[in-house]
Motif scaffolding. Structure first.
Motif, mmCIF file in Angstrom:
data_model
loop_
_atom_site.group_PDB
_atom_site.id
_atom_site.type_symbol
_atom_site.label_atom_id
_atom_site.label_comp_id
_atom_site.label_asym_id
_atom_site.label_seq_id
_atom_site.Cartn_x
_atom_site.Cartn_y
_atom_site.Cartn_z
ATOM 1 N N ILE A 51 7.292 -3.518 12.300
ATOM 2 C CA ILE A 51 6.399 -3.269 11.875
ATOM 3 C C ILE A 51 6.364 -3.588 10.260
ATOM 4 C CG2 ILE A 51 4.396 -1.690 11.469
ATOM 5 C CD1 ILE A 51 5.039 -0.592 14.173
ATOM 6 N N ASP A 52 7.335 -2.907 9.551
ATOM 7 C CA ASP A 52 7.330 -3.282 8.226
ATOM 8 C C ASP A 52 7.819 -4.529 7.911
ATOM 9 O OD1 ASP A 52 7.029 -0.468 7.824
ATOM 10 O OD2 ASP A 52 9.065 0.229 7.421
ATOM 11 N N ARG A 53 8.365 -5.374 8.496
ATOM 12 C CA ARG A 53 8.409 -6.737 8.147
ATOM 13 C C ARG A 53 7.460 -7.636 8.148
ATOM 14 N NH1 ARG A 53 13.026 -6.204 11.635
ATOM 15 N NH2 ARG A 53 11.987 -7.624 13.210
ATOM 16 N N ILE A 54 6.350 -7.193 9.146
ATOM 17 C CA ILE A 54 5.178 -7.845 9.022
ATOM 18 C C ILE A 54 4.460 -7.418 7.952
ATOM 19 C CG2 ILE A 54 2.817 -8.091 10.375
ATOM 20 C CD1 ILE A 54 4.288 -7.565 12.945
ATOM 21 N N ILE A 55 4.338 -6.329 7.555
ATOM 22 C CA ILE A 55 3.845 -5.748 6.300
ATOM 23 C C ILE A 55 4.167 -6.496 5.129
ATOM 24 C CG2 ILE A 55 3.359 -3.626 4.995
ATOM 25 C CD1 ILE A 55 3.262 -1.933 7.489
ATOM 26 N N GLU A 56 5.466 -6.507 5.078
ATOM 27 C CA GLU A 56 6.035 -7.158 3.894
ATOM 28 C C GLU A 56 5.670 -8.702 3.953
ATOM 29 O OE1 GLU A 56 10.322 -6.496 2.664
ATOM 30 O OE2 GLU A 56 10.414 -5.459 4.574
ATOM 31 N N ARG A 57 5.438 -9.248 4.851
ATOM 32 C CA ARG A 57 4.772 -10.725 4.861
ATOM 33 C C ARG A 57 3.328 -10.909 4.142
ATOM 34 N NH1 ARG A 57 6.466 -13.298 10.661
ATOM 35 N NH2 ARG A 57 8.694 -13.091 10.584
ATOM 36 N N VAL A 58 2.492 -9.936 4.107
ATOM 37 C CA VAL A 58 1.351 -9.808 3.544
ATOM 38 C C VAL A 58 1.468 -9.258 2.211
ATOM 39 C CG1 VAL A 58 0.127 -10.086 5.750
ATOM 40 C CG2 VAL A 58 0.392 -7.863 4.871
ATOM 41 N N GLY A 59 2.483 -9.287 1.685
ATOM 42 C CA GLY A 59 2.562 -8.864 0.310
ATOM 43 C C GLY A 59 2.861 -7.523 -0.319
ATOM 44 N N THR A 79 -6.326 -5.445 -5.526
ATOM 45 C CA THR A 79 -5.986 -6.414 -4.781
ATOM 46 C C THR A 79 -6.508 -6.709 -3.244
ATOM 47 O OG1 THR A 79 -4.132 -5.087 -3.760
ATOM 48 C CG2 THR A 79 -3.315 -6.341 -5.682
ATOM 49 N N SER A 80 -6.548 -7.883 -2.985
ATOM 50 C CA SER A 80 -7.170 -8.394 -1.613
ATOM 51 C C SER A 80 -6.405 -7.948 -0.510
ATOM 52 C CB SER A 80 -7.535 -9.856 -1.709
ATOM 53 O OG SER A 80 -8.674 -9.982 -2.603
ATOM 54 N N VAL A 81 -6.899 -7.578 0.667
ATOM 55 C CA VAL A 81 -6.075 -7.281 1.896
ATOM 56 C C VAL A 81 -6.877 -8.123 3.097
ATOM 57 C CG1 VAL A 81 -5.505 -5.052 1.058
ATOM 58 C CG2 VAL A 81 -7.309 -5.283 2.588
ATOM 59 N N PRO A 82 -5.960 -8.417 3.953
ATOM 60 C CA PRO A 82 -6.532 -8.981 5.175
ATOM 61 C C PRO A 82 -7.640 -8.188 5.800
ATOM 62 C CG PRO A 82 -4.335 -9.073 5.239
ATOM 63 C CD PRO A 82 -4.310 -8.259 4.275
ATOM 64 N N SER A 83 -8.693 -8.830 6.313
ATOM 65 C CA SER A 83 -9.460 -7.893 7.128
ATOM 66 C C SER A 83 -9.277 -7.983 8.398
ATOM 67 C CB SER A 83 -11.002 -8.577 6.894
ATOM 68 O OG SER A 83 -10.992 -9.997 7.363
ATOM 69 N N ALA A 84 -9.999 -7.477 9.372
ATOM 70 C CA ALA A 84 -9.790 -7.285 10.881
ATOM 71 C C ALA A 84 -9.342 -8.741 11.596
ATOM 72 C CB ALA A 84 -10.624 -6.621 11.716
ATOM 73 N N LEU A 100 -1.635 -0.417 1.801
ATOM 74 C CA LEU A 100 -0.509 -0.413 2.898
ATOM 75 C C LEU A 100 -0.810 0.247 4.112
ATOM 76 C CD1 LEU A 100 2.428 -0.187 3.914
ATOM 77 C CD2 LEU A 100 2.817 1.549 2.566
ATOM 78 N N VAL A 101 -1.690 1.351 3.847
ATOM 79 C CA VAL A 101 -2.132 1.963 5.098
ATOM 80 C C VAL A 101 -3.247 1.403 5.645
ATOM 81 C CG1 VAL A 101 -3.564 4.176 5.948
ATOM 82 C CG2 VAL A 101 -1.797 4.242 4.161
ATOM 83 N N PHE A 102 -4.038 0.610 5.245
ATOM 84 C CA PHE A 102 -4.942 -0.440 5.888
ATOM 85 C C PHE A 102 -4.262 -1.419 6.794
ATOM 86 C CE2 PHE A 102 -7.173 -4.431 6.218
ATOM 87 C CZ PHE A 102 -8.551 -4.232 6.749
ATOM 88 N N ILE A 103 -3.339 -1.968 6.107
ATOM 89 C CA ILE A 103 -2.514 -3.095 6.739
ATOM 90 C C ILE A 103 -1.707 -2.604 7.860
ATOM 91 C CG2 ILE A 103 -0.694 -4.735 6.477
ATOM 92 C CD1 ILE A 103 -1.650 -5.230 3.422
ATOM 93 N N GLN A 104 -1.141 -1.334 7.670
ATOM 94 C CA GLN A 104 -0.389 -0.630 8.739
ATOM 95 C C GLN A 104 -1.245 -0.650 10.017
ATOM 96 O OE1 GLN A 104 2.415 2.465 8.018
ATOM 97 N NE2 GLN A 104 1.536 3.563 9.686
ATOM 98 N N LYS A 105 -2.195 -0.228 9.707
ATOM 99 C CA LYS A 105 -3.249 0.106 10.943
ATOM 100 C C LYS A 105 -3.739 -1.173 11.660
ATOM 101 C CE LYS A 105 -5.439 4.530 8.970
ATOM 102 N NZ LYS A 105 -6.700 4.870 8.743
#
Length: 227
Positions: A51-59, A79-84, A100-105
């Motif tokens: 899961i952390d590897r995926i999170i790292e891929r989005v910055g 900073t912008s984050v990916p939406s659903a 980070l919490v948003f992306i992890q979810k």
């Protein structure tokens, strides 16, 4: 957010894919139980590192991940984050930990939507709390068993094992409390709590394998079908 998986199973349409979330104390054997359980059930296995590897891929850098594990709120520029739906720019945060919490979810939800799987840690029990077909497990063990396991797995002495256990307990608790506001081992957040030292890794995995299959039989009966 795609990652190569073991089975390459497509999304299941009839009902939500089965998800088994496993929270565990460091040195309890919970990670090994989860891995073996996924093999017995023939489903995917996603641990914290995956899961952390995926999170790292989005910055999100590993440094920020480490700080978040320690319960530190990391300030940063907007900073912008990916939406659903996977598009960028829909939501902005000035606190990098909130980002980070948003992306992890989002990552946990997408994995759960796509695959029947075992997910280790990363607050999956809380993130998927309103979703059906989820079994939430917490695995623990007496401190002496955890020390013994850690010494054997890491190849360290008792003092180092005790230090690793204390550090990881504090880290996992901080991350979980930051996201959920509750404690990792709270029985109200789990369907079952297991002491892995009673049956060992394989015995505990067998126990959960049997439990999952009984659950599926029960669900089929309730729906008037047959397994």
């Amino acid at each position: 957010m795609q990652e190569e998986t073991k089975t390459g199973a497509p999304p299941q349409a009839e009902k939500p894919p089965l998800v088994i979330s496993i929270g565990c104390e460091y040195g309890s054997g919970g990670t090994a139980v989860g891995k073996l359980l996924s093999e017995k059930l023939g489903i995917e296995y996603f641990d914290r590192d995956f899961i952390d590897r995926i999170i790292e891929r989005v910055g999100i850098s590993q440094h920020v991940l480490d700080l978040a594990d320690a319960g530190v709120a990391v300030k940063g520029i907007s900073t912008s984050v990916p939406s659903a739906d996977g598009k960028l720019g829909a939501i902005k945060y000035t606190n990098l930990t909130d980002r980070l919490v948003f992306i992890q979810k989002q990552v946990v939800k997408k994995l759960a939507d796509r695959f029947s799987c075992v997910i280790i840690g990363r607050c999956a029990d809380y993130i998927l709390r309103d979703r059906g077909n989820v079994l939430n497990v917490f695995i623990y063990a007496p401190i002496e068993a955890r020390i013994k396991n850690t010494m054997e797995q890491i190849g360290c002495d008792r003092e180092a094992a005790e230090r690793l256990i204390a550090q990881n307990d504090a880290m996992y608790h901080a991350r979980y409390q930051q996201i959920t506001g509750t404690f990792r081992g709270d029985r109200h957040n789990r369907h079952i709590l297991l002491d892995a030292s009673l049956l060992g890794v394989e015995g505990t995995a067998d126990y959960l394998d049997d439990l999952v299959r009984r659950m599926e039989i029960g669900q089929a009966r309730e729906q008037g079908g047959e397994r």
